[in-house]
Design a protein around this motif. Structure first.
Motif, mmCIF file in Angstrom:
data_model
loop_
_atom_site.group_PDB
_atom_site.id
_atom_site.type_symbol
_atom_site.label_atom_id
_atom_site.label_comp_id
_atom_site.label_asym_id
_atom_site.label_seq_id
_atom_site.Cartn_x
_atom_site.Cartn_y
_atom_site.Cartn_z
ATOM 1 N N ASP A 66 49.951 51.346 42.625
ATOM 2 C CA ASP A 66 51.315 51.804 42.895
ATOM 3 C C ASP A 66 51.636 51.771 44.386
ATOM 4 O OD1 ASP A 66 51.469 52.323 40.197
ATOM 5 O OD2 ASP A 66 51.142 54.482 40.387
ATOM 6 N N PHE A 67 50.579 51.749 45.223
ATOM 7 C CA PHE A 67 50.760 51.726 46.669
ATOM 8 C C PHE A 67 50.460 50.342 47.254
ATOM 9 C CE2 PHE A 67 49.867 56.039 45.386
ATOM 10 C CZ PHE A 67 50.751 56.801 46.134
ATOM 11 N N GLY A 68 50.317 49.360 46.377
ATOM 12 C CA GLY A 68 50.049 48.005 46.833
ATOM 13 C C GLY A 68 48.617 47.762 47.242
ATOM 14 N N ILE A 69 47.699 48.567 46.715
ATOM 15 C CA ILE A 69 46.288 48.451 47.081
ATOM 16 C C ILE A 69 45.449 48.332 45.817
ATOM 17 C CG2 ILE A 69 44.326 49.639 48.167
ATOM 18 C CD1 ILE A 69 46.415 51.076 49.938
ATOM 19 N N ASN A 70 44.507 47.410 45.829
ATOM 20 C CA ASN A 70 43.578 47.289 44.715
ATOM 21 C C ASN A 70 42.295 48.033 45.055
ATOM 22 O OD1 ASN A 70 45.178 45.603 43.018
ATOM 23 N ND2 ASN A 70 44.711 43.869 44.367
ATOM 24 N N ALA A 71 42.060 49.112 44.361
ATOM 25 C CA ALA A 71 40.861 49.917 44.615
ATOM 26 C C ALA A 71 40.323 50.408 43.293
ATOM 27 C CB ALA A 71 41.184 51.096 45.527
ATOM 28 N N SER A 72 39.051 50.658 43.252
ATOM 29 C CA SER A 72 38.439 51.176 42.033
ATOM 30 C C SER A 72 37.304 52.116 42.413
ATOM 31 C CB SER A 72 37.918 50.045 41.149
ATOM 32 O OG SER A 72 36.908 49.314 41.830
ATOM 33 N N GLY A 73 36.933 52.954 41.480
ATOM 34 C CA GLY A 73 35.843 53.884 41.733
ATOM 35 C C GLY A 73 35.677 54.825 40.569
ATOM 36 N N THR A 74 34.543 55.461 40.525
ATOM 37 C CA THR A 74 34.279 56.443 39.467
ATOM 38 C C THR A 74 33.787 57.735 40.117
ATOM 39 O OG1 THR A 74 32.028 55.593 39.214
ATOM 40 C CG2 THR A 74 33.713 54.721 37.714
ATOM 41 N N ASP A 76 31.550 60.823 40.982
ATOM 42 C CA ASP A 76 30.148 61.245 40.944
ATOM 43 C C ASP A 76 30.189 62.770 40.927
ATOM 44 O OD1 ASP A 76 27.559 62.029 41.479
ATOM 45 O OD2 ASP A 76 27.187 60.465 42.959
ATOM 46 N N PHE A 77 30.144 63.356 39.745
ATOM 47 C CA PHE A 77 30.385 64.792 39.608
ATOM 48 C C PHE A 77 29.418 65.636 40.444
ATOM 49 C CE2 PHE A 77 30.260 68.918 37.408
ATOM 50 C CZ PHE A 77 31.622 69.217 37.387
ATOM 51 N N PRO A 78 28.113 65.390 40.390
ATOM 52 C CA PRO A 78 27.203 66.181 41.234
ATOM 53 C C PRO A 78 27.525 66.060 42.724
ATOM 54 C CG PRO A 78 25.969 65.046 39.532
ATOM 55 C CD PRO A 78 27.354 64.492 39.490
ATOM 56 N N ALA A 79 27.964 64.863 43.155
ATOM 57 C CA ALA A 79 28.308 64.666 44.565
ATOM 58 C C ALA A 79 29.578 65.434 44.927
ATOM 59 C CB ALA A 79 28.492 63.178 44.861
ATOM 60 N N VAL A 80 30.518 65.503 43.993
ATOM 61 C CA VAL A 80 31.739 66.287 44.210
ATOM 62 C C VAL A 80 31.390 67.762 44.394
ATOM 63 C CG1 VAL A 80 33.844 67.118 43.086
ATOM 64 C CG2 VAL A 80 33.282 64.679 43.016
ATOM 65 N N ILE A 81 30.521 68.266 43.515
ATOM 66 C CA ILE A 81 30.087 69.660 43.618
ATOM 67 C C ILE A 81 29.341 69.888 44.930
ATOM 68 C CG2 ILE A 81 28.647 71.448 42.594
ATOM 69 C CD1 ILE A 81 31.154 70.765 40.948
ATOM 70 N N LYS A 82 28.469 68.951 45.286
ATOM 71 C CA LYS A 82 27.685 69.079 46.515
ATOM 72 C C LYS A 82 28.583 69.145 47.742
ATOM 73 C CE LYS A 82 23.938 66.881 49.131
ATOM 74 N NZ LYS A 82 23.021 65.718 49.203
ATOM 75 N N ARG A 83 29.622 68.299 47.777
ATOM 76 C CA ARG A 83 30.554 68.326 48.916
ATOM 77 C C ARG A 83 31.238 69.685 49.014
ATOM 78 N NH1 ARG A 83 36.039 67.857 49.681
ATOM 79 N NH2 ARG A 83 36.585 67.250 51.815
ATOM 80 N N SER A 84 31.668 70.210 47.882
ATOM 81 C CA SER A 84 32.334 71.509 47.857
ATOM 82 C C SER A 84 31.432 72.603 48.406
ATOM 83 C CB SER A 84 32.756 71.854 46.423
ATOM 84 O OG SER A 84 33.220 73.175 46.323
ATOM 85 N N LEU A 192 39.289 64.425 36.716
ATOM 86 C CA LEU A 192 38.034 63.674 36.665
ATOM 87 C C LEU A 192 37.737 63.111 35.284
ATOM 88 C CD1 LEU A 192 35.706 65.882 38.902
ATOM 89 C CD2 LEU A 192 37.127 63.932 39.557
ATOM 90 N N GLY A 193 38.632 63.356 34.321
ATOM 91 C CA GLY A 193 38.484 62.740 33.003
ATOM 92 C C GLY A 193 38.081 63.669 31.883
#
Length: 467
Positions: A66-74, A76-84, A192-193
């Protein structure tokens, strides 16, 4: 160990009170049983914002085209928690630094009122010591409230603390309660799905907000695919299987919902048990410590602030209560020039950090009408905002409520992109008794979300330019 001020609890009320007391020349100690910063820094405001930011980044990736950028990713739930947790730990270390900077003694352990002017502190190794304070401030905060029909086991039926440290992402979750905690976690897990269902006992979600805000968030959540059940009650849960089965009484009859986890977000309960209140005869009412406008209890020299006293259970409220409390102590000790101004609980800003954000202060439209005001109401959709449209988040609106007779600013209620950062104009305006006239004669920067407040006021007074 004798001090002028001893603070029991180091949350946003306690550590702020301690610092302000030290600034005013008082000798200060703070007693904490777990981590400096309390719930807000370690298990509430700060780590949840880190989680929500990760969720928003992932949503931006999903919609990058929608912003004119092609990006993808999934995710990483443990990494999200770790950052928090990393963000939280950094902020807690910041409080440690502030204690040292202000020469505040930190006593780690469980504190309990022993006698007038005395706290008994039990450390983790079971040893006890007496900390003496001429003035003792209770700032013990609150915890997740439990319902009889929804007992938390910390695994399948959880509270907010477990919700931000789950070892793996659940495929489905039932969120019981739709206040700030409930709708924020609902958005996080949905983003996150995870399949999310929100169950609310009252007729609308975010029930303390203006009715139109509630309707808008419910509409947006349903658009996301979040199931919302209002006027519904969880009557029981079965955790015997792999997941959880929750019996829910709805207006259309009883249903059974199945999910991996149930998150109980039905409010909080003050931590006033087992801290010695009864020993000293400190009065409580409806689960809160009774205090006057300067947070003095009925017992001389004992004070209480934050979530354990009446008033909004918000971090910024507890901080201001702490400052008022110690400034009044210092005034009475002739270390401060004037008595502080009591807190106006009718002008407290409230923010909810789901997407879209919610921000509000003052009277809702219904509250203003019920109070007998003749009002002017203005509503400006963010779909007409250049900043919101450019950001790709143009859902929501800004709503203002004014007294028709005198032009008094009664309230502002917003839902949309970045609105929590624009609320302060209303808080300050109301504090200064500003009328619509001063706001419309103040130039607002363009393009910003903040100018939508001006646009809404123009609508209220029939001067709309951008609608």
């Amino acid at each position: 160990m004798a001090y002028d001020v001893v603070v029991l609890g180091s949350g946003t009320g306690g550590y702020v009170a301690a610092i302000r007391a030290a600034q005013l020349g008082l000798k200060v100690a703070i007693v904490e049983k777990e981590s400096l910063g309390g719930v807000c820094l370690n298990w509430g405001c700060i780590p949840t914002k880190a989680l929500l930011k990760s969720a928003q980044v992932y949503q931006d990736i999903l919609h990058s085209k929608d912003f004119g950028i092609n990006a993808s990713g999934t995710p990483d739930f443990p990494a999200v928690i770790k950052r928090s947790r990393g963000v939280s730990d950094k902020m807690s270390r910041g409080v440690q630094f502030l204690m040292k900077k202000n020469k505040i003694d930190v006593v780690m352990g469980v504190g309990k009122l022993k006698a007038k002017g005395q706290l008994e502190v039990t450390t983790t190794d079971g040893k006890t010591q007496i900390v003496e304070g001429k003035h003792i401030i209770v700032a013990t905060g609150a915890r997740s409230r439990e319902l009889p029909s929804l007992k938390q086991d910390g695994k399948k039926v959880i509270g907010y603390r477990e919700a931000m440290t789950l070892p793996e992402q659940p495929k489905s979750i039932i969120v019981v309660g739709s206040g700030a905690i409930g709708v924020e976690f609902a958005y996080f897990y949905y983003s996150l799905g995870t399949k999310v269902t929100v169950v609310e006992f009252l007729p609308r979600i975010v029930p303390v907000e203006d009715e139109e805000i509630s309707k808008e968030l419910e509409k947006i959540y349903k658009k996301y695919g979040i199931e919302v059940l209002t006027s519904s009650e969880v009557t029981g849960v079965d955790t015997s299987g792999n997941g959880v089965k929750a019996k829910v009484k709805t207006p259309n009859g009883e249903v059974t919902l199945e999910a991996d986890i149930v998150l109980s977000a039905v409010g909080i309960a003050a931590n006033i048990e087992n801290i010695g209140l009864e020993t000293l005869g400190v009065k409580t009412d409806k689960g809160k410590i009774s205090v006057d406008k300067f947070y003095q209890t009925n017992v001389q020299g004992i004070y209480a602030i934050g979530d354990c006293v009446p008033g909004q259970a918000l971090a910024h409220v507890s901080s201001k209560e702490g400052i008022i409390c110690v400034e009044n102590i210092a005034y009475n000790e002739k270390k401060y020039a004037h008595q502080p101004e009591a807190l106006d609980y009718n002008n407290v800003p409230g923010c909810t950090y789901c997407t879209p954000e919610i921000a509000s202060v003052g009277l809702t439209e219904k509250q203003a009408r019920d109070a007998g005001y003749e009002i002017k109401v203005g509503k400006f959709p963010l779909s007409a905002s250049g900043k919101a449209t450019g950001a790709g988040h143009n859902e929501g609106f800004v709503k203002v409520v004014f007294d028709a007779k005198y032009g008094e600013w009664l309230g502002t209620h917003m839902i949309g992109y970045n609105v929590t950062e624009t609320l302060m104009e209303t808080v300050l305006g109301r504090k200064l008794e500003t009328t619509y006239h001063e706001v419309l004669n103040s130039i607002h920067p363009h393009p910003t979300i903040s100018e939508s407040i001006k646009d809404a006021i123009e609508v209220a007074y029939g001067e709309a330019i951008h609608l």
